[in-house]
Write an enzyme that holds these catalytic residues in place. Structure first.
Site, mmCIF file in Angstrom:
data_model
loop_
_atom_site.group_PDB
_atom_site.id
_atom_site.type_symbol
_atom_site.label_atom_id
_atom_site.label_comp_id
_atom_site.label_asym_id
_atom_site.label_seq_id
_atom_site.Cartn_x
_atom_site.Cartn_y
_atom_site.Cartn_z
ATOM 1 N N ASP A 89 70.472 166.456 -1.797
ATOM 2 C CA ASP A 89 71.200 165.344 -2.415
ATOM 3 C C ASP A 89 72.418 164.987 -1.575
ATOM 4 O OD1 ASP A 89 69.372 165.603 -4.346
ATOM 5 O OD2 ASP A 89 70.757 166.131 -5.974
ATOM 6 N N PHE A 98 71.504 162.990 1.383
ATOM 7 C CA PHE A 98 71.149 161.650 0.910
ATOM 8 C C PHE A 98 72.419 160.830 0.663
ATOM 9 C CE2 PHE A 98 70.144 158.523 -2.331
ATOM 10 C CZ PHE A 98 68.920 158.025 -1.921
ATOM 11 N N ASP A 99 73.362 161.439 -0.046
ATOM 12 C CA ASP A 99 74.608 160.730 -0.352
ATOM 13 C C ASP A 99 75.363 160.363 0.917
ATOM 14 O OD1 ASP A 99 74.008 160.915 -2.975
ATOM 15 O OD2 ASP A 99 75.309 162.638 -3.385
ATOM 16 N N LEU A 142 46.264 143.843 -24.825
ATOM 17 C CA LEU A 142 44.945 144.445 -25.022
ATOM 18 C C LEU A 142 44.618 144.558 -26.500
ATOM 19 C CD1 LEU A 142 45.209 147.396 -22.483
ATOM 20 C CD2 LEU A 142 44.138 145.174 -22.146
ATOM 21 N N GLU A 195 43.070 155.590 -18.335
ATOM 22 C CA GLU A 195 44.443 155.905 -17.928
ATOM 23 C C GLU A 195 45.347 156.012 -19.146
ATOM 24 O OE1 GLU A 195 45.939 151.880 -16.102
ATOM 25 O OE2 GLU A 195 43.940 152.328 -15.335
ATOM 26 N N LYS A 251 48.299 155.234 -21.718
ATOM 27 C CA LYS A 251 48.989 154.037 -22.179
ATOM 28 C C LYS A 251 50.460 154.397 -22.341
ATOM 29 C CE LYS A 251 48.708 150.391 -25.681
ATOM 30 N NZ LYS A 251 50.126 150.208 -25.817
ATOM 31 N N ASP A 300 54.343 154.045 -23.181
ATOM 32 C CA ASP A 300 55.010 153.384 -24.297
ATOM 33 C C ASP A 300 56.415 152.932 -23.906
ATOM 34 O OD1 ASP A 300 55.423 152.394 -26.774
ATOM 35 O OD2 ASP A 300 55.739 154.322 -27.757
ATOM 36 N N ARG A 332 57.549 140.610 -20.234
ATOM 37 C CA ARG A 332 56.362 139.955 -20.761
ATOM 38 C C ARG A 332 56.695 138.670 -21.516
ATOM 39 N NH1 ARG A 332 51.423 139.671 -23.470
ATOM 40 N NH2 ARG A 332 52.101 139.369 -25.586
ATOM 41 N N TYR A 334 48.536 147.648 -12.771
ATOM 42 C CA TYR A 334 47.667 146.468 -12.674
ATOM 43 C C TYR A 334 48.116 145.613 -11.499
ATOM 44 C CZ TYR A 334 44.949 142.497 -14.613
ATOM 45 O OH TYR A 334 44.057 141.487 -14.828
ATOM 46 N N LYS A 342 44.664 153.959 -29.441
ATOM 47 C CA LYS A 342 45.980 154.508 -29.784
ATOM 48 C C LYS A 342 45.839 155.886 -30.422
ATOM 49 C CE LYS A 342 49.165 151.477 -30.668
ATOM 50 N NZ LYS A 342 50.337 150.818 -30.222
ATOM 51 N N CYS A 394 76.454 153.549 -57.358
ATOM 52 C CA CYS A 394 76.844 154.052 -56.033
ATOM 53 C C CYS A 394 77.135 155.549 -56.134
ATOM 54 C CB CYS A 394 78.075 153.310 -55.536
ATOM 55 S SG CYS A 394 78.708 153.990 -53.990
ATOM 56 N N CYS A 453 81.223 155.880 -55.351
ATOM 57 C CA CYS A 453 82.281 155.309 -56.190
ATOM 58 C C CYS A 453 81.808 154.956 -57.603
ATOM 59 C CB CYS A 453 82.908 154.098 -55.507
ATOM 60 S SG CYS A 453 81.804 152.670 -55.473
ATOM 61 N N CYS A 469 76.077 148.647 -52.632
ATOM 62 C CA CYS A 469 77.227 148.829 -53.511
ATOM 63 C C CYS A 469 78.178 147.667 -53.263
ATOM 64 C CB CYS A 469 77.902 150.164 -53.195
ATOM 65 S SG CYS A 469 79.566 150.272 -53.891
ATOM 66 N N CYS A 480 85.218 151.314 -51.726
ATOM 67 C CA CYS A 480 84.245 152.411 -51.647
ATOM 68 C C CYS A 480 84.419 153.097 -50.289
ATOM 69 C CB CYS A 480 82.841 151.816 -51.825
ATOM 70 S SG CYS A 480 81.512 153.003 -51.652
HETATM 71 S S1 IVH Z 1 46.735 147.090 -18.697
HETATM 72 C C1 IVH Z 1 45.029 142.923 -18.902
HETATM 73 N N1 IVH Z 1 47.369 149.629 -18.545
HETATM 74 O O1 IVH Z 1 49.993 148.224 -23.268
HETATM 75 C C2 IVH Z 1 45.518 144.306 -18.834
HETATM 76 N N2 IVH Z 1 48.560 148.279 -20.105
HETATM 77 O O2 IVH Z 1 48.495 145.533 -24.931
HETATM 78 C C3 IVH Z 1 46.960 144.420 -19.073
HETATM 79 N N3 IVH Z 1 50.338 149.460 -21.320
HETATM 80 O O3 IVH Z 1 51.161 144.987 -22.709
HETATM 81 C C4 IVH Z 1 47.523 145.721 -19.456
HETATM 82 N N4 IVH Z 1 50.034 151.416 -20.361
HETATM 83 O O4 IVH Z 1 52.574 146.894 -21.857
HETATM 84 C C5 IVH Z 1 47.621 148.455 -19.157
HETATM 85 N N5 IVH Z 1 47.866 151.884 -18.262
HETATM 86 C C6 IVH Z 1 48.111 150.717 -18.861
HETATM 87 C C7 IVH Z 1 49.131 150.574 -19.838
HETATM 88 C C8 IVH Z 1 49.311 149.327 -20.446
HETATM 89 C C9 IVH Z 1 50.759 150.731 -21.230
HETATM 90 C C10 IVH Z 1 50.907 148.452 -22.244
HETATM 91 C C11 IVH Z 1 51.207 147.120 -21.631
HETATM 92 C C12 IVH Z 1 50.396 146.108 -22.399
HETATM 93 C C13 IVH Z 1 50.007 146.874 -23.627
HETATM 94 C C14 IVH Z 1 48.579 146.558 -24.049
#
Ligand code: IVH
Length: 658
Positions: free
Chosen positions: A31, A34-35, A81, A111, A113, A115, A134, A226, A312, A407, A410, A425, A431
């Site tokens: 580090d 790097f700095d 999706l 893959e 998903k 969050d 988005r 993507y 999900k 409440c 009070c 309240c 209060c």
């Molecule tokens: S593909 C047309 N891959 O999930 C394909 N989405 O509704 C576009 N997300 O809005 C999305 N992990 O924000 C894709 N490995 C992944 C993802 C992913 C999370 C989110 C993304 C998208 C929502 C699906």
């Protein structure tokens, strides 16, 4: 090597070390080294301002203050999706794909998903030019300045690893790793600020923060999933993502090409368990047909592609025993029921309290003391009760738990807010938790920002009888430091003072709108409901709340005392001279010859709409107002930096003068 060459070489090395550190998690230098390199680069860049480059690694700290975000159209729509919650629907998806492809063999890429919130990154000639959220899928917010601070997003790509398309978009998810999330919430708790419920909210709040320096500190991360463009390298999604990884993007290694449904089940089952070990939040699995030709053949429905689906995960649940329900009174008097339960392990933490939200939720759950209840975290840090754990014979045997009528602090009879599920309240002036809540809100960062006064000091002053309402802060004399900190707040602008008053439903944005519309507190106080309702973004609930607030003698007297203390109850001269806020926070370069107004007139128009006219194009420029004959060097610079060019007509439309 001369200094100019050193700058280029240091930039290249630092980009590589950034990648090693943030994407590969495998730094090859310390580090400290790097700095030191970063320091050196910074010094050299200061000496050669003509070599400034928004994509330099030194710019990651976020240097410009851009007030508002510009909405820009997506080059290609951002689709979402279709979601499924059970494996049967995944099987049906697989079958639909197979039918749609007339029985051709196909592979799917499975893959994680992630969050967080989705982002689209636009690269030209190997450089990041724009990052857009988005939004509604057709247009989103330009958050480039903030995204530039995310260390795992490459500003400049590594062209030594295969040919990079001239132009492409790459999409992915901006996330706040659990570790950064916990640190951020701990800091916020300390500062008496509201906590973020989950990393997704924290990531989205952060990405929409107006100050890139704040964003830079919060430790956001990003995974890309993507790739889109005219000349992307491969005919399969998986292969394209591998190329993207080699150019410097953080692409998950936990992707799997599956040839059969069985392989897909294996992947899903594995990650349902092991996702808890990941440093970031995931909420499911995304399944995509791998071949781009097959994707095209399958096409899309109105909303989402037919070649992909999201499965999900079920939120994790635990079963425990309900012992008691207590009721908390917040700053605005809203009463929240809280379940107290036997401690139980849920998603890695011990839990013994859960929110019950309001009377309706309590009714639906039909709770009794001693019930076995199921709790869930569903991505939130505060767990919730989702129902009873069926199969226990002793459920419903204890006393029924009802919402309260008075409440708990009070004793005042509670009122049910109109068209809302919450009870509150109405004894706002006397209060205790409401008074203390208002005092805490008043000093908070986004309100008066009196940073030397925290929740503990407020509790102490309140108990000693020194604080009754917010005007008492301005009487504190015994502690010089505190008094100074309070005194500094008299410069806080009117809109924040209005927010600081803590009027029910008047949040930051409503306060800003009201301040701009009514310009001072006296005209706001005398406004009729009709006048309030004519204001953009002010509806019945807020209007009613304002009328009630100003109808109270006590509140009017409080405002008088605050006026005497010197607080700002009028818009500043500067704000008054701006006609509108359409261009608020935007830096605009004027270039070329115009048909409708002179350049000087445009300069004035920009200022009247709250914008700033600046002389030269830089990464901070919001857009260029371009007339005829804009100089070629300016044009080139604008293109290089990805600064938008707006024609005279477009500009006039923007400010409503078509
Ligand atoms: S593909 C047309 N891959 O999930 C394909 N989405 O509704 C576009 N997300 O809005 C999305 N992990 O924000 C894709 N490995 C992944 C993802 C992913 C999370 C989110 C993304 C998208 C929502 C699906």
């Amino acid at each position: 090597m001369n200094e100019r060459e050193s700058i280029l070489s240091l930039r290249e090395q630092l980009h590589r070390h950034n990648y090693n550190y943030y994407v590969l998690n495998a730094p090859v230098i310390s580090d400290k080294e790097f700095d030191e390199m970063m320091q050196l680069l910074q010094t050299l860049e200061e000496r050669h301002p003509d070599m400034a480059d928004p994509n330099s690694p030194t710019q990651r700290v976020g240097s410009d203050l851009n007030d508002e975000f510009q909405t820009v159209p997506h080059r290609r729509p951002m689709l979402s999706l279709a979601n499924t919650y059970n494996l049967e629907e995944v099987r049906e998806f697989y079958q639909r794909v197979s039918d749609g492809l007339n029985g051709q063999t196909f592979q799917v890429c499975a893959e994680l998903k992630y969050d967080g919130l989705s982002i689209s990154l636009h690269y030209k000639q190997g450089q990041l030019v724009q990052a857009v959220t988005r939004g509604d899928g057709v247009q989103g917010d330009d958050v480039t300045a903030n995204v530039r601070t995310i260390r795992s997003i490459p500003l400049v790509l590594d062209s030594s690893r295969g040919e990079i398309p001239e132009e492409f978009e790459i999409r992915g998810e901006v996330l706040m790793p659990w570790q950064s999330f916990e640190r951020l919430n701990a800091e916020r708790q300390e500062a008496g600020e509201d906590l973020f419920a989950n990393p997704r909210n924290a990531a989205s709040g952060t990405l929409k923060n107006k100050d890139p320096k704040v964003v830079s500190r919060r430790g956001l991360d990003a995974y890309l999933y993507y790739l889109l463009g005219e000349d992307i390298p491969a005919t399969g999604h998986y292969e394209n993502m591998e190329s993207a990884r080699s150019w410097g993007f953080q692409v998950s290694r936990d992707m799997k090409l599956c040839n059969t449904l069985e392989e897909l089940w294996e992947y899903i089952n594995y990650w349902d368990v092991h996702r808890k070990e990941l440093p970031v939040a995931t909420d499911g699995i995304v399944i995509k047909v791998n071949s781009l030709a097959q994707q095209k053949a399958l096409g899309m429905t109105a909303k989402s592609p037919r070649w992909a689906i999201a499965y999900k995960f079920q939120a994790e649940q635990a079963s425990t025993i309900l012992r008691e329900v207590t009721f908390q009174v917040g700053r605005t008097g809203v009463v929240t029921p809280v379940a107290n339960m036997d401690s139980v392990l849920l998603s890695g933490t011990m839990v013994h309290r859960a929110t019950l939200h309001n009377a309706d939720v309590m009714d639906t759950l039909d709770l009794h003391i001693g019930d076995h209840v199921l709790i869930e975290k569903g991505g939130e840090i505060i767990p919730k009760i989702v129902g009873k754990d069926a199969g226990y014979y002793d459920n419903n045997m204890g006393g029924k738990i009802d919402f309260i009528n008075r409440c708990p602090v009070c004793g005042t009879p509670l009122v049910r807010a109109q068209e809302e599920a919450s009870h509150y309240c109405p004894n706002d002036l006397h209060c205790a938790p409401q008074i203390i809540g208002r005092l805490e809100h008043f000093v908070s960062r986004k309100a008066m920002n009196i940073n030397l006064v925290g929740p503990e000091l407020i509790q102490q002053y309140y108990r000693n009888g020194m604080l009754h309402d917010v005007s008492d802060f301005y009487r504190i004399t015994h502690d010089k430091k505190v008094a100074d900190s309070v005194a500094r707040s008299v410069d806080v602008p009117f809109e924040r003072v209005l927010f600081a008053l803590g009027i029910r439903f008047v949040g930051e944005i409503a306060a800003k709108t009201l301040a701009r519309k009514f310009k001072n507190i006296d005209s706001l106080m005398s406004a009729t409901a009709e006048q309030l309702l004519e204001t953009d973004g002010i509806g019945k609930v807020i209007a009613e709340s304002l009328i009630n607030y100003f109808a109270s003698e006590e509140n009017r007297a409080l405002i008088e005392r605050l006026k005497e203390a010197g607080l700002q109850f009028t818009l500043s001269e500067e704000q008054l001279s701006a006609h509108s806020t359409t261009l608020q926070g935007q830096s605009i370069v004027i270039s070329g010859v115009f048909a409708h107004h002179s350049r000087d007139e445009y300069k004035r128009i920009i200022e009247q709409h709250g914008g700033k006219n600046v002389g030269s194009i830089s990464g901070k420029t919001s857009f260029i107002l371009a007339g005829d004959n804009m100089g070629p060097s300016k044009l080139e610079k604008a293109e290089k930096l990805g600064v938008r060019i707006v024609s005279e007509d477009e500009f006039l439309a923007m400010i409503g003068q078509e």
